[in-house]
Design a protein around this motif. Structure first.
Motif, PDB file in Angstrom:
ATOM      1  N   ASN A 191     -37.348   4.418  18.637  1.00 42.25           N
ATOM      2  CA  ASN A 191     -38.308   5.121  19.480  1.00 42.25           C
ATOM      3  C   ASN A 191     -37.848   4.913  20.916  1.00 42.25           C
ATOM      4  OD1 ASN A 191     -40.638   5.547  21.299  1.00 42.25           O
ATOM      5  ND2 ASN A 191     -41.806   5.872  19.417  1.00 42.25           N
ATOM      6  N   LEU A 198     -43.347  10.534  18.527  1.00 42.38           N
ATOM      7  CA  LEU A 198     -42.038  11.136  18.284  1.00 42.38           C
ATOM      8  C   LEU A 198     -41.971  12.590  18.734  1.00 42.38           C
ATOM      9  CD1 LEU A 198     -40.864   9.817  14.795  1.00 42.38           C
ATOM     10  CD2 LEU A 198     -39.955   9.240  17.044  1.00 42.38           C
ATOM     11  N   HIS A 201     -39.639  13.431  21.452  1.00 40.41           N
ATOM     12  CA  HIS A 201     -38.210  13.255  21.208  1.00 40.41           C
ATOM     13  C   HIS A 201     -37.592  14.563  20.722  1.00 40.41           C
ATOM     14  CE1 HIS A 201     -39.637   9.101  21.080  1.00 40.41           C
ATOM     15  NE2 HIS A 201     -38.383   8.658  21.087  1.00 40.41           N
ATOM     16  N   LEU A 239     -39.281  16.361  16.850  1.00 38.55           N
ATOM     17  CA  LEU A 239     -39.734  15.704  15.633  1.00 38.55           C
ATOM     18  C   LEU A 239     -41.257  15.766  15.597  1.00 38.55           C
ATOM     19  CD1 LEU A 239     -37.373  12.648  15.858  1.00 38.55           C
ATOM     20  CD2 LEU A 239     -37.451  14.165  13.882  1.00 38.55           C
ATOM     21  N   LEU A 262     -30.349  11.612  19.411  1.00 39.67           N
ATOM     22  CA  LEU A 262     -31.787  11.557  19.651  1.00 39.67           C
ATOM     23  C   LEU A 262     -32.004  11.408  21.151  1.00 39.67           C
ATOM     24  CD1 LEU A 262     -34.648  11.232  18.248  1.00 39.67           C
ATOM     25  CD2 LEU A 262     -34.259   8.764  18.427  1.00 39.67           C
ATOM     26  N   TYR A 264     -35.016  11.514  24.584  1.00 37.42           N
ATOM     27  CA  TYR A 264     -36.386  11.521  25.087  1.00 37.42           C
ATOM     28  C   TYR A 264     -36.310  12.045  26.516  1.00 37.42           C
ATOM     29  CZ  TYR A 264     -41.251  10.105  25.703  1.00 37.42           C
ATOM     30  OH  TYR A 264     -42.605  10.112  25.920  1.00 37.42           O
ATOM     31  N   SER A 284     -38.476   8.879   8.596  1.00 32.41           N
ATOM     32  CA  SER A 284     -39.448   8.599   9.656  1.00 32.41           C
ATOM     33  C   SER A 284     -40.595   7.758   9.117  1.00 32.41           C
ATOM     34  CB  SER A 284     -39.993   9.904  10.241  1.00 32.41           C
ATOM     35  OG  SER A 284     -40.718  10.632   9.263  1.00 32.41           O
ATOM     36  N   GLU A 307     -44.701   5.284  16.163  1.00 35.74           N
ATOM     37  CA  GLU A 307     -43.925   6.194  15.339  1.00 35.74           C
ATOM     38  C   GLU A 307     -42.441   5.951  15.584  1.00 35.74           C
ATOM     39  OE1 GLU A 307     -47.023  10.009  15.287  1.00 35.74           O
ATOM     40  OE2 GLU A 307     -45.118  10.146  16.368  1.00 35.74           O
ATOM     41  N   ALA A 308     -41.634   6.081  14.530  1.00 38.54           N
ATOM     42  CA  ALA A 308     -40.213   5.782  14.678  1.00 38.54           C
ATOM     43  C   ALA A 308     -39.408   6.602  13.684  1.00 38.54           C
ATOM     44  CB  ALA A 308     -39.952   4.292  14.477  1.00 38.54           C
ATOM     45  N   VAL A 309     -38.115   6.728  13.991  1.00 37.54           N
ATOM     46  CA  VAL A 309     -37.216   7.502  13.142  1.00 37.54           C
ATOM     47  C   VAL A 309     -35.967   6.667  12.858  1.00 37.54           C
ATOM     48  CG1 VAL A 309     -36.131   8.640  15.129  1.00 37.54           C
ATOM     49  CG2 VAL A 309     -36.028   9.714  12.881  1.00 37.54           C
TER      50      VAL A 309
END
Length: 346
Positions: A191, A198, A201, A239, A262, A264, A284, A307-309
């Motif tokens: 993240n 997310l 992102h 995402l 990825l 941001y 995810s 939240e994370a990927v």
């Protein structure tokens, strides 16, 4: 030539004590002030942090990955958080694979299938940490069939920052005294937005398409195009977990510029992932709360995970059961290697 703002360092330090045993971790500082910490359990990336906004304190800025406060969270929790997955990442159908003329019956830990080599994989073992070649070397010895796979094997994971100080390099290795299987990967939860959703992102994956999956997420052998995937990451795209969780495997061309990128944009941050393997798994998680490990007094829950990927470079899942996929066979005394680069911009 300007001098680095920070002195690059690599060291092993005490992390905590549990049942009178000292548990250590590795710590790396880059010339640009990135700080990475590596744990004994699963050779996990415990933390990767930016310098503070003034560029004065190494690791004083935002965390870019999920962080757990205690080794038992890594040892006893599901999710492979930050860990090195081996010997074989992803799913194997029917928990069955063949090496030579021998059929292996593996740990069926996801229904009838084997996920991430089962419950006895490299994720849930203590690795030995040392400082080597300006980085942290994690090593693990695993006996023949201790995890269902053949061979007395030596696993290695070497973390180091590049000379420029803007990339974390990870080299995974395996060597066995018998013919075996290997498709290792790494499983950090990313993240880049300081814990923001997310949806801010953008993800880009230069793929030919994705593997078609059955209901158990086992590949059928077919490659589907972006239209059938339902999300087009061939160009930078948002995402959106509101549409559901991601769990897809993408097939990459040989002439790819990278495996995934990825970003941001609001904070001007990006992560470019490079690898010598022609696939990447997109996964995810919605974050939230991690319950305390059972039976571990004094080790509490982890709150407010964002939240994370995950973007996991690897060969294709269930490769032993698909002759058209790149082989994951490793011959006795042959050196297996997988090199991953996490290149950061901020």
């Amino acid at each position: 030539m300007s001098q680095p703002r920070f002195e690059p360092t690599a060291e092993i330090i005490d992390w905590t004590t549990y049942q009178r045993a000292i548990i250590s971790k590795g710590r790396l500082v880059s010339s640009k002030g990135l700080v990475a910490e590596i744990g004994e359990v699963g050779a996990s990336l415990l933390s990767l942090r930016l310098p503070d906004t003034d560029g004065e304190v190494a690791g004083g800025g935002d965390a870019l990955t999920w962080e757990y406060p205690h080794p038992l969270h890594y040892l006893m929790s599901k999710g492979a958080v930050g860990g090195v997955i081996g010997p074989v990442a992803n799913r194997i159908a029917g928990a069955t694979a063949t090496v030579g003329k021998r059929t292996l019956k593996l740990d069926a830990n996801e229904g009838e299938n084997c996920l991430h080599s089962g419950t006895r994989s490299t994720l849930y073992r203590f690795w030995h940490l040392t400082v080597e070649n300006g980085g942290i070397l994690a090593q693990l010895e695993m006996p023949h069939r201790a995890d269902g796979f053949p061979g007395r094997r030596t696993f290695t994971a070497h973390y180091r920052f590049n000379d420029e100080g803007d990339a974390l390099e990870l080299t995974l290795g395996l060597r066995s005294n018998r013919d075996t299987l290997a498709n290792m990967t790494h499983h950090p939860y990313w993240n880049l937005g300081g814990g923001q959703a997310l949806t801010g992102h953008l993800l880009e994956i230069p793929a030919e398409g994705a593997l078609a999956l059955d209901e158990a997420k086992i590949p059928t052998g077919e490659i589907i195009d972006w239209e059938d995937v339902g999300a087009d990451f061939s160009k930078p795209s948002s995402l959106d977990l509101g549409r559901g969780q991601y769990d897809l495997h993408f097939v990459l061309p040989d002439d790819r510029p990278h495996n995934a990128r990825l970003s941001y944009p609001r904070l001007g941050r990006s992560l470019t992932i490079e690898s010598d393997k022609p696939g990447v798994q997109l996964y995810s998680r919605s974050g939230g709360r991690l319950e305390a490990p059972q039976g571990s007094a004094g080790v509490g829950a982890v709150e407010n995970l964002p939240e994370a990927v995950c973007l996991e470079p690897q060969l294709h899942p269930d490769a032993p059961n698909h002759s058209s996929f790149p082989s994951i066979d490793v011959r006795a005394r042959e050196q297996y290697e997988h090199r991953i680069v996490y290149r950061l911009n901020w």
